[in-house]
Design an enzyme around this catalytic site. Structure first.
Site, PDB file in Angstrom:
ATOM      1  CG  ASP A  73      40.968  41.593  39.522  1.00 34.46           C
ATOM      2  OD1 ASP A  73      40.846  42.647  40.158  1.00 34.46           O
ATOM      3  OD2 ASP A  73      40.424  40.514  39.852  1.00 34.46           O
ATOM      4  CD  GLU A 125      44.109  43.857  42.846  1.00 35.21           C
ATOM      5  OE1 GLU A 125      43.464  44.286  43.795  1.00 35.21           O
ATOM      6  OE2 GLU A 125      43.749  42.849  42.207  1.00 35.21           O
TER       7      GLU A 125
HETATM    8  C1  GLC Z   1      40.490  42.822  42.882  1.00 35.68           C
HETATM    9  C2  GLC Z   1      39.548  43.973  42.613  1.00 35.68           C
HETATM   10  C3  GLC Z   1      38.367  43.856  43.523  1.00 35.68           C
HETATM   11  C4  GLC Z   1      37.679  42.545  43.238  1.00 35.68           C
HETATM   12  C5  GLC Z   1      38.644  41.376  43.376  1.00 35.68           C
HETATM   13  C6  GLC Z   1      38.083  40.131  42.777  1.00 35.68           C
HETATM   14  O1  GLC Z   1      41.075  42.895  44.120  1.00 35.68           O
HETATM   15  O2  GLC Z   1      40.220  45.188  42.758  1.00 35.68           O
HETATM   16  O3  GLC Z   1      37.476  44.905  43.393  1.00 35.68           O
HETATM   17  O4  GLC Z   1      36.616  42.370  44.123  1.00 35.68           O
HETATM   18  O5  GLC Z   1      39.842  41.618  42.685  1.00 35.68           O
HETATM   19  O6  GLC Z   1      38.051  40.236  41.382  1.00 35.68           O
END
Ligand code: GLC
Length: 573
Positions: free
Chosen positions: A213, A289
């Site tokens: 994440d 991500e």
């Molecule tokens: C990422 C996740 C999202 C979350 C954010 C904070 O972008 O995909 O859903 O709110 O991180 O953890």
């Protein structure tokens, strides 16, 4: 370089991974919230759909302020989802079904209920407990102003001020996301050690990898400088459409102007993680991500001694246009090739408006109010959006590399826009000052059946009404059920399962070379080894190339004509 065959190369280079948003996939204990038992009961569904792996969004104990992305304990399971034993059984049974399982790891921040943060709040200023997070004195005469001008991704300032035991205001802490999600201080070795232990904890239980994440945010620029107003972007992916076409040569924003994102120091962390992954048998992987652009910046996370894989989010910010998409595909494929990594395409996830709506309205994942996020409903043509999303699916699954499918994508569900305001749960709704409805519209629990009982079959509790699921399902939701589509000719579910079956049999698909074919400015056309070709027609109808056999098409072809917004998979003569 000789190319390894599919069975010789690491599984993730070709994999189609299905994203399970655990709260909304299947409810196995009847409480209206999805859980591990629900996932377990649907493994046969996932197997028959034909995916290679599943990714489960955070399942750890959490107060659920950001639905699990606020983790209170990384080495346990949220009781409403099950137990560690249930998780182990799911991991083992997923493997027995011949699929891989990856878990979500959230290293940038935790929940304010995590023992470390509780300890920090109750420890003196300057203590070791506080150093695990990012605490600072405020500015202004009495420290009443935030330490800098950073904004939370969810809206409002990225700092929250604490009160001491007597109720007097004292230091501020950083939260790039919700107030309940304090950012870790990754300069602190204890934080690094903690996460290395967490990785081992799950690897020991047999998980095949991690989705990381906000992988690009862990390190902040030294001194935490203000961001000059003209460069004030919370997210480096928010480039303008015009920039997007020309940004291949764009200069990368200097690190001090993007002090919260994509700092050099993150790479050292991932090099350490790679060593851990490599110390386990099998091809354990990690997917980042990382909302960074251009693609050359993403590629840096994929260098051979770092992470194997990263989401390519370009489709989430792309208009439905041949020129635009061609540019984006070229750029991604070239950038990945430089580091020997396969691209991994994403059309949907739990953070963005569904592709049916996005492709129809030309949405580019802008997020400051509801209309920017979801587009103007008066202009939405769901039939056209569905045609485009289906065509896009064949495009994505024919491109080099892997792909991620978000639950419901295989049913062509549109964005849900009619959740009553008092049922919205995304922190964005509140933090945006009620200007942006946030992401609930793509997180509504899946309809497994067309009839309303058990919230359209989402829950084992047949008495549960659709409005009683944790996010209410609208009355029309059952028309997008699995029951109404699985095994039904022409349904989107059938399109995905046929495409995935063909993909398995075509050794030229997945990782490997592609060759552009010229079919005019409104057509994306390319071939893959084995005389396989994909044509996506964005303009007026065109003929199927002479001598080609149609393997699959995203909408019906009459007289060998490929209509507008249609993709075909072909065997060239
Ligand atoms: C990422 C996740 C999202 C979350 C954010 C904070 O972008 O995909 O859903 O709110 O991180 O953890």
């Amino acid at each position: 370089m000789t190319l390894l065959s599919r069975s010789e190369r690491a599984w993730w280079r070709d994999a189609v991974t299905y994203q399970i948003y655990i709260r909304s996939f299947a409810d196995g204990n009847g409480d209206g919230i999805g859980d591990i038992e629900g996932i377990r009961s649907r493994l046969p569904y996932l197997k028959s759909l034909g995916v290679d792996a599943i990714w489960i969004t955070p399942w750890y104990p959490s107060p659920q302020n950001d639905h699990g992305y606020d983790v209170a304990n990384y080495m346990d399971i949220e009781p409403m989802y099950g137990t560690l034993e249930d998780a182990q059984r799911l991991i083992d049974e997923t493997h027995q079904h011949g699929m891989k399982l990856i878990v979500d790891i959230v290293p940038n921040h935790c929940s304010d209920q995590h023992v470390w943060f509780q300890e920090a709040v109750n420890s003196p200023i300057g203590s070791a407990a506080r150093d695990r997070f990012i605490f600072r004195d405020g500015k202004g005469e009495n420290g009443e102003l935030p330490p800098n001008n950073w904004q939370s991704v969810f809206g409002g300032p990225a700092w929250h001020r604490l009160n001491d035991a007597d109720g007097n205001p004292e230091q501020w802490y950083l939260h790039l996301f919700a107030v309940e999600q304090p950012d870790f201080n990754w300069e602190n070795p204890e934080v690094r050690e903690h996460f290395e232990e967490i990785l081992k904890f799950w690897l020991d239980r047999g998980v095949d990898g991690f989705r990381i994440d906000v992988a690009h945010a862990l390190i902040k620029y030294p001194g935490l400088p203000d961001i000059p107003p003209q460069t004030h972007r919370t997210d480096t992916s928010k480039v303008d459409a015009e920039d997007f076409v020309t940004d291949a040569n764009a200069e990368v924003t200097p690190p001090e102007l993007r002090p919260t994102w994509d700092q050099e120091g993150v790479h050292e962390i991932y090099r350490a993680w790679r060593k851990i992954l490599n110390s386990y048998p099998g091809d354990r992987m990690a997917v980042a991500e990382a909302w960074v652009s251009p693609a050359s910046r993403i590629a840096r996370y994929l260098r051979p001694d770092e992470l194997a894989n990263s989401f390519n989010f370009d489709f989430l910010t792309s208009r439905w246009e041949a020129k635009y998409l061609t540019h984006m595909i070229n750029r991604a494929v070239d950038a990945m090739a430089e580091v020997g990594a396969p691209p991994s395409w994403v059309f949907n996830n739990h953070d963005v408006t569904r592709s049916v709506d996005r492709f129809d309205l030309g949405l580019q994942n802008r997020q400051s109010n509801t209309i920017e996020r979801q587009g103007d409903p008066a202009k939405l043509d769901i039939a056209r959006g569905t045609r485009r999303a289906r065509a896009g699916a064949l495009l994505m699954l024919a491109l080099p590399g892997g792909a991620y499918i978000y639950q419901g994508e295989e049913l062509a569900v549109p964005e849900v826009r009619d959740i009553p305001e008092d049922r919205l749960t995304d922190p964005i709704w509140k933090m945006s000052g009620y200007k942006d409805r946030g992401r609930d519209g793509c997180r509504v629990p899946i309809a497994w059946k067309s009839s309303v009982d058990g919230a359209f079959g989402f829950s084992t509790n047949s008495a549960l009404a659709p409005t009683e699921a944790w996010l209410p399902q609208s009355p029309w939701w059952g028309s997008y059920s699995v029951e109404s589509q699985a095994g039904i000719e022409g349904s989107t579910h059938s399109l995905y399962s046929e495409a995935l079956a063909i993909r398995k049999g075509e050794s030229g698909l997945g990782d490997g070379p592609m060759q552009w074919l010229d079919a005019g400015p409104d057509v994306i056309a390319f071939s893959r080894p084995g005389n396989f070709a994909c044509y996506v027609n964005f303009g007026s109808p065109i003929e199927v190339p002479k001598g080609a056999t149609v393997l699959l098409s995203s909408s019906a072809l009459a007289d060998n004509v490929i209509p507008t917004d249609t993709a075909v998979w072909l065997r060239l003569s």
